[in-house]
Design a protein around this motif. Structure first.
Motif, PDB file in Angstrom:
ATOM      1  N   ARG A   9      50.032  21.072  61.968  1.00 40.83           N
ATOM      2  CA  ARG A   9      49.797  22.514  61.975  1.00 40.83           C
ATOM      3  C   ARG A   9      49.466  22.999  63.384  1.00 40.83           C
ATOM      4  O   ARG A   9      48.926  22.271  64.209  1.00 40.83           O
ATOM      5  CB  ARG A   9      48.656  22.887  61.017  1.00 40.83           C
ATOM      6  N   ASP A  87      49.422  28.587  62.373  1.00 40.43           N
ATOM      7  CA  ASP A  87      49.000  28.277  61.004  1.00 40.43           C
ATOM      8  C   ASP A  87      47.525  28.573  60.777  1.00 40.43           C
ATOM      9  O   ASP A  87      47.135  28.977  59.677  1.00 40.43           O
ATOM     10  CB  ASP A  87      49.266  26.801  60.696  1.00 40.43           C
ATOM     11  N   ARG A 137      51.998  32.164  54.956  1.00 38.84           N
ATOM     12  CA  ARG A 137      50.756  31.412  54.809  1.00 38.84           C
ATOM     13  C   ARG A 137      49.953  31.506  56.101  1.00 38.84           C
ATOM     14  O   ARG A 137      50.487  31.829  57.168  1.00 38.84           O
ATOM     15  CB  ARG A 137      51.027  29.943  54.501  1.00 38.84           C
ATOM     16  N   ARG A 177      45.334  38.542  50.814  1.00 36.50           N
ATOM     17  CA  ARG A 177      45.253  37.397  49.905  1.00 36.50           C
ATOM     18  C   ARG A 177      46.555  37.192  49.136  1.00 36.50           C
ATOM     19  O   ARG A 177      46.905  36.054  48.793  1.00 36.50           O
ATOM     20  CB  ARG A 177      44.081  37.552  48.943  1.00 36.50           C
ATOM     21  N   LYS A 179      49.415  37.615  50.348  1.00 32.45           N
ATOM     22  CA  LYS A 179      50.435  37.227  51.326  1.00 32.45           C
ATOM     23  C   LYS A 179      50.282  35.774  51.762  1.00 32.45           C
ATOM     24  O   LYS A 179      50.929  35.339  52.708  1.00 32.45           O
ATOM     25  CB  LYS A 179      50.350  38.136  52.555  1.00 32.45           C
ATOM     26  N   GLY A 180      49.395  35.050  51.089  1.00 30.59           N
ATOM     27  CA  GLY A 180      49.219  33.644  51.411  1.00 30.59           C
ATOM     28  C   GLY A 180      48.268  33.375  52.558  1.00 30.59           C
ATOM     29  O   GLY A 180      48.218  32.252  53.066  1.00 30.59           O
ATOM     30  N   ILE A 181      47.497  34.391  52.944  1.00 28.37           N
ATOM     31  CA  ILE A 181      46.597  34.253  54.097  1.00 28.37           C
ATOM     32  C   ILE A 181      45.149  34.339  53.615  1.00 28.37           C
ATOM     33  O   ILE A 181      44.765  35.296  52.940  1.00 28.37           O
ATOM     34  CB  ILE A 181      46.870  35.341  55.148  1.00 28.37           C
ATOM     35  N   ARG A 182      44.371  33.332  53.967  1.00 29.70           N
ATOM     36  CA  ARG A 182      42.954  33.297  53.613  1.00 29.70           C
ATOM     37  C   ARG A 182      42.107  33.546  54.854  1.00 29.70           C
ATOM     38  O   ARG A 182      42.447  33.060  55.937  1.00 29.70           O
ATOM     39  CB  ARG A 182      42.564  31.935  53.027  1.00 29.70           C
ATOM     40  N   ASP A 235      43.629  22.637  53.334  1.00 30.39           N
ATOM     41  CA  ASP A 235      44.136  22.808  51.973  1.00 30.39           C
ATOM     42  C   ASP A 235      43.060  22.535  50.929  1.00 30.39           C
ATOM     43  O   ASP A 235      43.192  22.978  49.773  1.00 30.39           O
ATOM     44  CB  ASP A 235      45.327  21.877  51.742  1.00 30.39           C
ATOM     45  N   SER A 238      41.820  25.792  49.440  1.00 33.45           N
ATOM     46  CA  SER A 238      42.978  26.654  49.182  1.00 33.45           C
ATOM     47  C   SER A 238      42.688  27.875  48.319  1.00 33.45           C
ATOM     48  O   SER A 238      43.450  28.844  48.359  1.00 33.45           O
ATOM     49  CB  SER A 238      44.095  25.831  48.529  1.00 33.45           C
ATOM     50  N   ASN A 241      38.346  32.271  49.699  1.00 36.35           N
ATOM     51  CA  ASN A 241      38.794  33.411  50.488  1.00 36.35           C
ATOM     52  C   ASN A 241      37.706  34.469  50.509  1.00 36.35           C
ATOM     53  O   ASN A 241      37.160  34.821  49.463  1.00 36.35           O
ATOM     54  CB  ASN A 241      40.083  33.990  49.874  1.00 36.35           C
TER      55      ASN A 241
END
Length: 254
Positions: A9, A87, A137, A177, A179-182, A235, A238, A241
């Protein structure tokens, strides 16, 4: 393959030349991540890159004032060009105030602390978001503070800036959240980093705050803060958030 999912990453760590940032950069590299070491001090940033490379990892230094857009753009472009994207973003760089109470805070102190501690994370987050959104992500970890949880841990400027970091963290968590982004933050308590505070002798702020400093407990090592940052970016976190995680030996519970 790293159990954290961080192997390969691309990670940006700000304030990575020393203290918590250095410890985080080393910890991410140990997990196989490639690290952009962003810091104001060229010598410190270069030393961290050399330490990572000596251990077989990949890293590159970018130096400059992260409260300036030009530096933000260079940091982001370097991550994309050298490592293929962004990432993970760790907004860790920050400065202390003079523990000043509101009536004692000068314009220069207020504006510099807010600019470095709050505006700079906003600028860098805004810059990397298009890349995270394109990838579908991303993980952002901000360094807040015990001063983001209470009014008795620092001066007015620092306290306001770190409360702002909490607000920024929670806004990002809600907005992105799906959109895959924490986005999460740690709230360090007392930590051995070598940071000193330029106190004004006889000032009201330090005199008041001194009564509360006995609640700090055992100061953390920078590596303990870094471990929490890596966890929140990994991960393993995951479904975490919008969390503000105190890493403070129970100070927030007192």
């Amino acid at each position: 393959m790293s159990a954290t999912g961080l192997d390969g990453r691309s990670v940006i760590v700000t304030g990575a030349g020393s203290g918590i940032g250095r410890a985080a950069a080393l910890a991410f590299a140990a997990e196989g991540a490639r690290v952009v070491v962003a810091d104001l001090n060229p010598e410190s940033a270069t030393a961290v890159v050399q330490e990572i490379e000596a251990a077989g990892g990949g890293a590159v230094a970018v130096t400059g004032d992260l409260s300036e857009q030009e530096t933000v753009d260079r940091v982001t472009a370097t991550a994309v060009e050298r490592f293929g994207g962004v990432d993970v973003l760790v907004n860790n760089a920050g400065i202390m105030d003079r523990m000043s109470a509101v009536a004692e805070v000068g314009d220069a102190e207020w504006e510099r602390v807010i600019r470095v501690n709050l505006t700079a994370p906003f600028l860098l987050t805004r810059a990397v978001l298009p890349h995270m959104l394109a990838a579908g992500r991303g993980a952002i970890v901000n360094t807040a503070s015990e001063a983001s949880l209470r009014g008795s841990a620092a001066g007015a400027a620092y306290t306001a800036s770190k409360h702002g970091v909490v607000g920024l963290t929670k806004s990002l968590a809600v907005m992105y959240r799906d959109k895959g982004i924490r986005t999460n933050a740690i709230a360090p308590g007392g930590t051995r980093t070598g940071i000193t505070v330029d106190l004004e002798p006889g000032a009201h702020g330090p005199a008041v705050l001194g009564a509360y400093m006995g609640n700090i407990g055992r100061p953390a090592e920078a590596a303990e803060q870094a471990a929490a940052i890596v966890f929140l970016a990994s991960d393993a976190a995951s479904n975490i958030n919008g969390v503000i995680l105190p890493v403070d030996n129970g100070w927030a519970a007192v």
